[in-house]
Design a protein around this motif. Structure first.
Motif, PDB file in Angstrom:
ATOM      1  N   ASP A  38       0.804  -1.225   0.000  1.00  0.00           N
ATOM      2  CA  ASP A  38       0.000   0.000   0.000  1.00  0.00           C
ATOM      3  C   ASP A  38       0.832   1.267   0.000  1.00  0.00           C
ATOM      4  OD1 ASP A  38       0.948  -0.573   2.523  1.00  0.00           O
ATOM      5  OD2 ASP A  38      -0.849   0.134   3.568  1.00  0.00           O
ATOM      6  N   LYS A  39       2.045   1.189   0.551  1.00  0.00           N
ATOM      7  CA  LYS A  39       2.882   2.376   0.683  1.00  0.00           C
ATOM      8  C   LYS A  39       4.347   1.994   0.555  1.00  0.00           C
ATOM      9  CE  LYS A  39       3.041   5.384   4.096  1.00  0.00           C
ATOM     10  NZ  LYS A  39       2.810   6.115   5.373  1.00  0.00           N
ATOM     11  N   VAL A  40       5.167   2.949   0.126  1.00  0.00           N
ATOM     12  CA  VAL A  40       6.614   2.805   0.278  1.00  0.00           C
ATOM     13  C   VAL A  40       7.059   3.863   1.277  1.00  0.00           C
ATOM     14  CG1 VAL A  40       7.151   1.751  -1.941  1.00  0.00           C
ATOM     15  CG2 VAL A  40       6.978   4.247  -1.763  1.00  0.00           C
ATOM     16  N   ARG A  41       8.027   3.504   2.108  1.00  0.00           N
ATOM     17  CA  ARG A  41       8.390   4.384   3.218  1.00  0.00           C
ATOM     18  C   ARG A  41       9.847   4.823   3.189  1.00  0.00           C
ATOM     19  NH1 ARG A  41       4.861   0.470   4.797  1.00  0.00           N
ATOM     20  NH2 ARG A  41       2.882   1.218   5.663  1.00  0.00           N
ATOM     21  N   TYR A  42      10.613   4.307   2.247  1.00  0.00           N
ATOM     22  CA  TYR A  42      11.973   4.829   2.038  1.00  0.00           C
ATOM     23  C   TYR A  42      12.359   4.627   0.584  1.00  0.00           C
ATOM     24  CZ  TYR A  42      13.812  -0.009   2.290  1.00  0.00           C
ATOM     25  OH  TYR A  42      14.091  -1.340   2.068  1.00  0.00           O
ATOM     26  N   ARG A  43      13.304   5.432   0.125  1.00  0.00           N
ATOM     27  CA  ARG A  43      13.751   5.333  -1.256  1.00  0.00           C
ATOM     28  C   ARG A  43      14.564   4.052  -1.434  1.00  0.00           C
ATOM     29  NH1 ARG A  43      17.804   9.534  -4.186  1.00  0.00           N
ATOM     30  NH2 ARG A  43      18.047   8.311  -6.063  1.00  0.00           N
ATOM     31  N   GLY A  44      14.158   3.248  -2.408  1.00  0.00           N
ATOM     32  CA  GLY A  44      14.835   1.966  -2.626  1.00  0.00           C
ATOM     33  C   GLY A  44      14.062   0.793  -2.068  1.00  0.00           C
ATOM     34  N   GLU A  45      12.930   1.044  -1.425  1.00  0.00           N
ATOM     35  CA  GLU A  45      12.124  -0.064  -0.888  1.00  0.00           C
ATOM     36  C   GLU A  45      11.624  -0.944  -2.033  1.00  0.00           C
ATOM     37  OE1 GLU A  45       9.114   1.084   1.890  1.00  0.00           O
ATOM     38  OE2 GLU A  45       8.485  -0.991   2.218  1.00  0.00           O
ATOM     39  N   PRO A  46      11.740  -2.278  -1.909  1.00  0.00           N
ATOM     40  CA  PRO A  46      11.318  -3.152  -3.011  1.00  0.00           C
ATOM     41  C   PRO A  46       9.791  -3.285  -3.081  1.00  0.00           C
ATOM     42  CG  PRO A  46      12.134  -4.465  -1.177  1.00  0.00           C
ATOM     43  CD  PRO A  46      12.378  -3.019  -0.819  1.00  0.00           C
ATOM     44  N   VAL A  47       9.265  -3.229  -4.302  1.00  0.00           N
ATOM     45  CA  VAL A  47       7.819  -3.416  -4.513  1.00  0.00           C
ATOM     46  C   VAL A  47       7.527  -4.673  -5.331  1.00  0.00           C
ATOM     47  CG1 VAL A  47       7.183  -0.994  -4.284  1.00  0.00           C
ATOM     48  CG2 VAL A  47       7.879  -1.865  -6.511  1.00  0.00           C
ATOM     49  N   ALA A  48       8.523  -5.153  -6.081  1.00  0.00           N
ATOM     50  CA  ALA A  48       8.335  -6.380  -6.856  1.00  0.00           C
ATOM     51  C   ALA A  48       9.700  -7.020  -7.070  1.00  0.00           C
ATOM     52  CB  ALA A  48       7.679  -6.082  -8.210  1.00  0.00           C
ATOM     53  N   ALA A  49       9.697  -8.365  -7.182  1.00  0.00           N
ATOM     54  CA  ALA A  49      10.926  -9.110  -7.422  1.00  0.00           C
ATOM     55  C   ALA A  49      10.786  -9.861  -8.736  1.00  0.00           C
ATOM     56  CB  ALA A  49      11.195 -10.081  -6.279  1.00  0.00           C
ATOM     57  N   VAL A  50      11.694  -9.585  -9.657  1.00  0.00           N
ATOM     58  CA  VAL A  50      11.652 -10.229 -10.970  1.00  0.00           C
ATOM     59  C   VAL A  50      12.667 -11.363 -10.992  1.00  0.00           C
ATOM     60  CG1 VAL A  50      11.989  -9.933 -13.448  1.00  0.00           C
ATOM     61  CG2 VAL A  50      10.956  -8.091 -12.091  1.00  0.00           C
ATOM     62  N   ILE A  51      12.191 -12.560 -11.391  1.00  0.00           N
ATOM     63  CA  ILE A  51      13.066 -13.729 -11.471  1.00  0.00           C
ATOM     64  C   ILE A  51      13.247 -14.065 -12.943  1.00  0.00           C
ATOM     65  CG2 ILE A  51      13.344 -16.146 -10.817  1.00  0.00           C
ATOM     66  CD1 ILE A  51      11.358 -15.552  -8.504  1.00  0.00           C
ATOM     67  N   ALA A  52      14.513 -14.116 -13.385  1.00  0.00           N
ATOM     68  CA  ALA A  52      14.780 -14.323 -14.814  1.00  0.00           C
ATOM     69  C   ALA A  52      15.992 -15.224 -14.998  1.00  0.00           C
ATOM     70  CB  ALA A  52      14.988 -12.988 -15.513  1.00  0.00           C
ATOM     71  N   GLU A  53      16.216 -15.587 -16.261  1.00  0.00           N
ATOM     72  CA  GLU A  53      17.283 -16.530 -16.590  1.00  0.00           C
ATOM     73  C   GLU A  53      18.676 -15.958 -16.357  1.00  0.00           C
ATOM     74  OE1 GLU A  53      16.890 -19.624 -17.384  1.00  0.00           O
ATOM     75  OE2 GLU A  53      14.764 -19.755 -17.897  1.00  0.00           O
ATOM     76  N   SER A  54      18.806 -14.631 -16.405  1.00  0.00           N
ATOM     77  CA  SER A  54      20.108 -14.015 -16.139  1.00  0.00           C
ATOM     78  C   SER A  54      19.890 -12.774 -15.292  1.00  0.00           C
ATOM     79  CB  SER A  54      20.807 -13.621 -17.452  1.00  0.00           C
ATOM     80  OG  SER A  54      20.129 -12.527 -18.040  1.00  0.00           O
ATOM     81  N   GLU A  55      20.973 -12.324 -14.679  1.00  0.00           N
ATOM     82  CA  GLU A  55      20.879 -11.143 -13.824  1.00  0.00           C
ATOM     83  C   GLU A  55      20.498  -9.924 -14.658  1.00  0.00           C
ATOM     84  OE1 GLU A  55      24.340 -10.986 -11.363  1.00  0.00           O
ATOM     85  OE2 GLU A  55      23.498  -9.405 -10.094  1.00  0.00           O
ATOM     86  N   SER A  56      21.079  -9.819 -15.853  1.00  0.00           N
ATOM     87  CA  SER A  56      20.791  -8.642 -16.680  1.00  0.00           C
ATOM     88  C   SER A  56      19.349  -8.666 -17.175  1.00  0.00           C
ATOM     89  CB  SER A  56      21.775  -8.553 -17.857  1.00  0.00           C
ATOM     90  OG  SER A  56      21.748  -9.743 -18.605  1.00  0.00           O
ATOM     91  N   ALA A  57      18.828  -9.857 -17.475  1.00  0.00           N
ATOM     92  CA  ALA A  57      17.429  -9.945 -17.900  1.00  0.00           C
ATOM     93  C   ALA A  57      16.503  -9.562 -16.754  1.00  0.00           C
ATOM     94  CB  ALA A  57      17.104 -11.363 -18.382  1.00  0.00           C
ATOM     95  N   ALA A  58      16.850  -9.999 -15.527  1.00  0.00           N
ATOM     96  CA  ALA A  58      16.021  -9.661 -14.367  1.00  0.00           C
ATOM     97  C   ALA A  58      16.044  -8.157 -14.120  1.00  0.00           C
ATOM     98  CB  ALA A  58      16.514 -10.418 -13.128  1.00  0.00           C
ATOM     99  N   ALA A  59      17.211  -7.552 -14.251  1.00  0.00           N
ATOM    100  CA  ALA A  59      17.322  -6.108 -14.022  1.00  0.00           C
ATOM    101  C   ALA A  59      16.561  -5.328 -15.086  1.00  0.00           C
ATOM    102  CB  ALA A  59      18.790  -5.700 -14.004  1.00  0.00           C
ATOM    103  N   ALA A  60      16.670  -5.778 -16.353  1.00  0.00           N
ATOM    104  CA  ALA A  60      15.978  -5.070 -17.435  1.00  0.00           C
ATOM    105  C   ALA A  60      14.471  -5.151 -17.244  1.00  0.00           C
ATOM    106  CB  ALA A  60      16.384  -5.665 -18.791  1.00  0.00           C
TER     107      ALA A  60
END
Lengths: 170, 526
Positions: B109-131
């Motif tokens: 419902d809220k974020v309370r600091y800058r950088g707080e995670p809202v979603a986690a992406v799981i992908a075949e490579s680190e760069s794909a997950a980041a993109a």
């Protein structure tokens, strides 16, 4: 992305690998060839944990393109122990408590090995300069400097003396 | 290293085999050969990578979260949001029965600091997950943010964390941890000088060379294995079990090799979500901070603020200490309520002070959550009180080493938290340090000992003063109503920082001019 063939020697063994154009030496050695002594601490060329020796020079594997190492001889910490046991640098790091958490240690050893190969009798300033690109967050560096000097035979105490001369090693 | 067995003769055995002798660390050979296995050396076949979509705002309402575009990105296997987390809100110290749950592993419902995670992406490579993480669309409504502990306590400050209902931690019905010993007001009245100073710690980042992370993977028989660099293996295991609503015997944690910790790897932020990813994909999942995330998002030391007001006599005796501590927890508790308790307990220092009053508040702000960091609470308290000791020594014209010897507690002295001092050795340590540093001590202080002149009058709990408002004037010590009693809660704020201490220092010594430091220092920077 285009791929190229890379011929190189890794720790004394000839290798031929197909690599992507943008692949770093860190990615190739650590992730594909399981040379896990190479640590990734920052992947931006600032911490030194991935230091390897390429044709005698210390290099940061995370910002070295693998493609630039064609025909090169690459050494990692896996190559340090000889048939008689630990390398003098490794023994000196143990004796002088130069490894605490251990994460920077292999990078430090490679920077130190490159130094001693080029300059077998370094001064303390030479050692400080040689490891200045390697960050250690645990030891405060002094035990590392003492260990390198001891391994070079130039320190206040020789390698192989458990505890060395430092009063604080216990 | 010098072992002064004579100082602790009644405490130690002389037939120890290891203490006092150099010995080799058992992990040293692994470290120098590169064979020590850090979590990241357990790369597994088919391993996936997890990266987070993070809040760009310090404080914002989450109107909507859209992962559809991210899910279409190349290599994406699964995206986690709060909907996937069995226990949506958690707090670390619940393992010590210190609630309430106040932090979502993934914000909703809220974020309370800058950088707080809202979603986690799981992908075949680190760069794909980041993109793909960059393609998670969040509709934020920015909210006013507060970054200073005292501003957070002021009326009208934005409410940071609704699970507390106010911007401070409630200690069993009190708005702070407190120490009450003797009568500080009388102490200040009788003091030759009164000094108040303000001390501010910085939110230091641990910056371990190995960033925090883990690899989680399905094991056999419905169990999951987690290779992690947590500093607190069983604490992290139990935290993950609670967040995943699993019996802890379904989890097998492998760790112990930590590439630098310093307190920065106890928050268990990677393990629960990597395990959840492994459960939902049935593949190994790696989650690790990048260097930038380690610096920006991982918990730093709390920005602790101390106000220390001391009464001191011309002969060097400290007769009263009134300390207010504001411990900046950031947006969530993590381990900060415990850190504030440590700060309070430490505030008298290793000194005998007959009248002590400490209020320690754990305050919520929209800064990165702080947590453990090298003696958190204690380190900041030491910084404040030892700089204060130097100032007091200068004020009364004493050598700083001799001033510490003079005020050190001795065997038999009653500490402000009502423990009798045993086996004190501060005097002997200062004497030894002075000798090593060639720091001249006069004979009077060289002759002092921890085993003499303590106890007696100094060994009893002094009578409490008649009930009154205390040095904080007003609400200090007032019991706050339990959370939920909103109407009453609004009137039960902790004392506003603008409340000046009530006691002016009496100008009755040759050093009276310096005695007025109290009013000078006590009223500024407020």
């Amino acid at each position: 992305m285009s791929h190229v063939t890379l011929d190189f020697r890794l720790n004394g063994t000839g290798r031929t690998e197909l690599i992507a154009g943008g692949e770093t030496l860190l990615s190739l050695l650590r992730h594909r060839l399981d040379t896990t002594s190479i640590k990734q601490g920052c992947r931006q060329g600032t911490c030194g944990s991935c230091t390897v020796i390429v044709d005698g020079e210390p290099r940061l594997a995370c910002i070295t393109l693998a493609a630039t190492c064609d025909g090169c001889t690459i050494e990692t910490a896996e190559s340090l122990p000889g048939p008689g046991g630990l390398h003098p640098l490794q023994q000196a790091f143990m004796d002088h408590f130069a490894a605490q958490c251990g994460f920077c240690t292999t990078g430090m050893l490679m920077a130190a090995k490159a130094l001693l190969a080029a300059n077998p009798s370094p001064t303390r300033e030479d050692v400080v300069d040689a490891i200045s690109g390697n960050i250690c967050r645990c030891t405060g560096y002094q035990p590392i400097i003492e260990a390198v000097l001891a391994a070079a035979g130039a320190g206040p105490s020789g390698a192989g003396q458990p505890g060395g001369s430092r009063p604080g090693v216990v | 290293m010098e072992f002064r067995k004579d100082l602790f003769a009644n405490e130690r055995d002389d037939d120890l085999n290891e203490v006092g002798r150099p010995t080799q660390r058992q992990d040293a050979q692994g470290h120098v050969t590169g064979r020590s296995r850090f979590f990241d050396d357990y790369a597994l076949p088919g391993m996936l990578h997890m990266k987070f979509a993070r809040s760009p705002h310090h404080h914002a309402r989450v109107r909507s979260l859209d992962t559809r575009e991210a899910a279409q990105m190349p290599g994406v296997v699964r995206i986690l949001t709060s909907e996937d987390v069995p226990k949506k809100v958690h707090t670390l110290l619940i393992l010590l029965d210190l609630g309430p749950d106040d932090e979502p592993p993934l914000a909703f419902d809220k974020v309370r600091y800058r950088g707080e995670p809202v979603a986690a992406v799981i992908a075949e490579s680190e760069s794909a997950a980041a993109a793909a993480a960059a393609k998670v669309r969040v509709d934020y409504e920015p909210l006013p943010a507060v970054f200073d502990v005292e501003e957070a306590l002021a009326p009208g400050a934005p409410l940071v964390n609704e699970y507390h209902g106010r911007n401070w931690y409630d200690y069993n019905g009190y708005d702070f941890r407190k120490i009450r010993f003797g009568d500080v007001e009388r102490g200040f009245r009788e003091a030759d000088h009164v000094v108040e100073e303000r001390y501010q710690m910085s939110p230091i980042e641990h910056a371990p060379t190995e960033t925090g992370g883990c690899i989680a993977a399905p094991d056999t028989a419905g169990r999951y294995v987690c290779y992690t660099n947590t500093q607190a293996l069983f604490f992290s295991l139990e935290t993950a079990a609670r967040i995943l609503d699993l019996p802890s015997n379904r989890l097998h944690f492998v760790g112990g090799t930590v590439g630098g910790g310093f307190g920065g790897k106890v928050d268990s932020v990677h393990e629960p979500l990597a395990l959840l990813g492994a459960m939902l994909t049935q593949r190994p999942v790696r989650s690790a901070y990048s260097r930038a995330e380690e610096m920006q998002v991982s918990s730093p030391r709390g920005a602790e603020r101390f106000y220390v007001k001391d009464g001191v006599m011309d002969d060097g005796r400290i007769v009263a200490r009134y300390a207010r501590i504001y411990f900046d927890a950031g947006a969530y508790s993590r381990l900060s309520p415990y850190g504030a308790v440590k700060a309070a307990a430490h505030m008298p220092g290793p000194y005998y002070i007959p009248n002590v009053w400490v209020d320690a508040r754990c305050v919520y702000t929209n800064r990165t959550p702080s947590s453990a960091m090298r003696g958190f609470g204690v380190t900041g308290a030491d910084f404040a009180l030892e700089v204060q000791m130097d100032k007091l020594a200068r004020l009364v014209g004493m050598d700083p080493m001799e001033f510490r010897i003079f005020n050190a507690y001795r065997d038999g002295d009653m500490k402000a938290h009502r423990r009798v001092t045993k086996n004190a050795a501060l005097i002997e340590c200062v004497q030894a340090a002075a000798r090593i540093a060639d720091w001249p001590l006069s004979e009077r202080f060289q002759a002092m000992s921890s085993t003499r002149d303590g106890g007696g009058e100094r060994g009893v709990i002094p009578p409490a003063p008649a009930p009154g408002p205390g040095p904080g004037k007003g609400a200090s010590g007032r019991r706050v109503p339990p959370a939920g009693a909103e109407a009453a809660a609004t009137t039960a704020r902790p004392p506003a920082p603008a409340d000046a201490p009530t006691v002016a220092s009496p100008a009755r010594s040759p050093l009276a001019g310096r005695g007025r430091m109290s009013s000078l220092l006590g009223t500024r920077r407020r």
